[in-house]
Design a protein around this motif. Sequence first.
Motif, short mmCIF file in Angstrom:
data_model
loop_
_atom_site.label_atom_id
_atom_site.label_comp_id
_atom_site.label_asym_id
_atom_site.label_seq_id
_atom_site.Cartn_x
_atom_site.Cartn_y
_atom_site.Cartn_z
N ALA A 1 9.62 20.89 13.92
CA ALA A 1 10.15 21.28 12.43
C ALA A 1 10.65 19.96 11.81
CB ALA A 1 11.54 21.96 12.73
N PRO A 2 9.79 19.63 10.42
CA PRO A 2 10.00 18.53 9.76
C PRO A 2 11.37 18.18 9.58
CG PRO A 2 8.60 20.09 8.66
CD PRO A 2 8.91 20.62 9.77
N ALA A 3 11.69 17.05 9.58
CA ALA A 3 13.13 16.42 9.32
C ALA A 3 13.05 14.87 8.55
CB ALA A 3 13.91 16.41 10.43
N GLY A 4 12.74 15.14 7.19
CA GLY A 4 12.75 14.08 6.46
C GLY A 4 11.12 13.36 6.43
N ALA A 5 10.81 12.97 5.17
CA ALA A 5 9.42 12.24 5.31
C ALA A 5 9.62 10.71 5.25
CB ALA A 5 9.05 12.72 3.65
N LEU A 6 8.45 10.22 5.54
CA LEU A 6 8.20 8.84 5.52
C LEU A 6 7.54 8.41 4.17
CD1 LEU A 6 7.49 8.42 9.53
CD2 LEU A 6 9.51 7.38 8.15
N PRO A 7 7.50 7.15 3.86
CA PRO A 7 6.76 6.94 2.60
C PRO A 7 5.30 6.89 2.76
CG PRO A 7 7.81 4.72 3.64
CD PRO A 7 8.37 6.18 4.63
N ARG A 8 4.69 6.97 1.29
CA ARG A 8 3.49 6.97 1.47
C ARG A 8 2.85 5.84 0.50
NH1 ARG A 8 4.97 11.46 3.27
NH2 ARG A 8 3.83 13.34 3.29
N ALA A 9 1.78 5.01 0.99
CA ALA A 9 1.38 3.94 0.05
C ALA A 9 0.28 4.30 -0.78
CB ALA A 9 1.10 2.75 0.68
N TRP A 10 0.41 4.79 -2.13
CA TRP A 10 -0.71 5.46 -2.88
C TRP A 10 -1.42 4.20 -3.40
CZ3 TRP A 10 -1.64 10.01 -2.06
CH2 TRP A 10 -0.60 11.08 -1.53
N LEU A 11 -0.94 3.12 -3.67
CA LEU A 11 -1.92 2.19 -4.10
C LEU A 11 -2.77 2.77 -5.48
CD1 LEU A 11 -3.39 0.55 -1.14
CD2 LEU A 11 -1.34 0.00 -2.25
N ARG A 12 -1.77 3.29 -6.51
CA ARG A 12 -2.43 3.97 -7.65
C ARG A 12 -3.68 3.39 -8.20
NH1 ARG A 12 -0.17 9.01 -7.46
NH2 ARG A 12 1.90 8.80 -6.85
N ASP A 13 -4.73 4.21 -8.84
CA ASP A 13 -5.73 3.79 -9.39
C ASP A 13 -6.71 3.07 -8.48
OD1 ASP A 13 -4.82 5.14 -11.64
OD2 ASP A 13 -3.81 3.36 -12.37
N SER A 14 -6.73 3.15 -7.24
CA SER A 14 -7.53 2.67 -6.18
C SER A 14 -7.77 3.68 -5.02
CB SER A 14 -6.76 1.24 -5.75
OG SER A 14 -7.61 1.11 -4.51
N TYR A 15 -8.94 3.47 -4.51
CA TYR A 15 -9.15 4.12 -3.34
C TYR A 15 -9.01 3.37 -2.05
CZ TYR A 15 -11.51 8.00 -6.02
OH TYR A 15 -12.04 8.80 -7.06
N ASP A 16 -8.15 2.21 -2.07
CA ASP A 16 -7.96 1.43 -1.05
C ASP A 16 -6.60 2.07 -0.40
OD1 ASP A 16 -9.89 -0.38 -1.19
OD2 ASP A 16 -8.56 -2.19 -1.86
N PHE A 17 -6.35 1.77 0.86
CA PHE A 17 -5.36 2.02 1.77
C PHE A 17 -4.65 1.25 2.24
CE2 PHE A 17 -9.03 4.86 2.35
CZ PHE A 17 -8.54 6.23 1.93
N SER A 18 -3.16 1.36 2.63
CA SER A 18 -2.32 0.54 3.55
C SER A 18 -1.21 1.40 4.42
CB SER A 18 -1.62 -0.10 2.29
OG SER A 18 -0.31 -0.79 2.92
N PHE A 19 -1.55 0.94 5.48
CA PHE A 19 -0.68 1.62 6.37
C PHE A 19 0.44 0.76 7.09
CE2 PHE A 19 -4.73 3.67 6.08
CZ PHE A 19 -4.27 5.08 5.74
#
Length: 395
Positions: free
Chosen positions: A221-239
């Motif tokens: 059962a979900p209990a709080g979310a972790l951050p998401r690195a959206w890097l807006r206007d880019s198709y790059d990722f960061s984890f």
Amino acid sequence: MIAYTGAMEPLADDFTILAIETSCDETAAAVVRGGRAILSNVVASQMATHQRFGGVVPELASRQHIVALAPVVEEALRALPGGWDGVHAVAATYGPGLSGALLTGLNAAKAIAWQRGLPFVGVNHLEAHIYANWLAPAAGGPGGQAAARPQGEGPPVFPLVALVVSGGHTLLALLRDHGDYELLGQTRDDAVGEAFDKVARILGLGYPGGPAIQRAAQGVAPAGALPRAWLRDSYDFSFSGLKTAVLHKAQERQELAARVPQGPEPRPARGRSAEPRARAKPPAGAPQPPPLDPAFVGQMAHAFQESVVDVLVAKAADAAARHGASAILLAGGVAANLRLREELTRRAPVPVRYPPLDLCTDNAAMVAAAAHHRFAAGVQSGWSLDVNPSLRLGG
Ligand code: KG4
Ligand code: ZN
């Protein structure tokens, strides 16, 4: 070195390729006919060798490939009527990957091709992962689970968007045709599989981390979310930020657990990046941090997986819509993740295709599928082809 043979005669329907894959910790050989039909697909995993080190040890991997290569190739050929005489061409991965590991498979394949007078081509491992989507595994046969590919009966139709998610790479690419690829984005730090493996280690879930995190997250059962690195206007990722967020939460939890028996004590100062603390072994005799409780581990695994899947799905879906792709091809070891498959299929604006589980992780059938289209385009490699550990898609 790539050479064009010039004449571009269509390949015979029964054109049969023996392929070898040794870029990391799987020694693999496969025989594929017509670029789609898997006649054999043999994978000797080195998992047990590397497990106790918590990751792949390159020198051990090379040595193990040398031991396993001949029996693996022989086993792959056993399924072929006529044996060696039924092989029309040879292929091997030449990058990216571990240089010593790549060398063993590439040299074996070149030696076989030279000795038997067969055409040879080197294959890009990232391209091979994508081409696992061209294979047509017979239900119940080698590579089984044909039903695991819901929307795809025939070969994929260009243009396509490919999301490659593996232990070493994370990228989004536009495929206009065979060999015509545009890199849309890639990770700026950790690969997705690498993040799964590191977070699994922080949570004490062992190696390889992907399947362990998926299991730990199941039914939580979900209990709080972790951050998401959206890097807006880019198709790059960061984890890496996400991984550090899990590390901080795990440390806080351990500090809290350590305080319970002795009563409250001052909290030690924590540096900006606490990562070395997770990696470094405590000095002999030093008190070990208390193990994390299973409920916390399940919640972290769940929140981590949701965060990764959310970003991957949003970017792949956006790229497919923007570039008019006919489908999204999921590829690489992390394509085995059931939550990623489910969520991408649910949110993508076009059909999603993914290989059956055994063709998501490293194998040689996908190398043969990629090689088929190289040979079909009149491409062969020269004997001077060397390994390229940092080969990029389209390189
Ligand atoms: O493509 P692959 O076999 O090797 C590379 O070329 O890197 O990918 C291996 C990666 C590992 O990091 C492993 O943890 C991850 O794929 N993986 C998964 C799952 N199965 C394997 N990650 C998430 N969920 C899974 N079910
Ligand atoms: Zn791989």
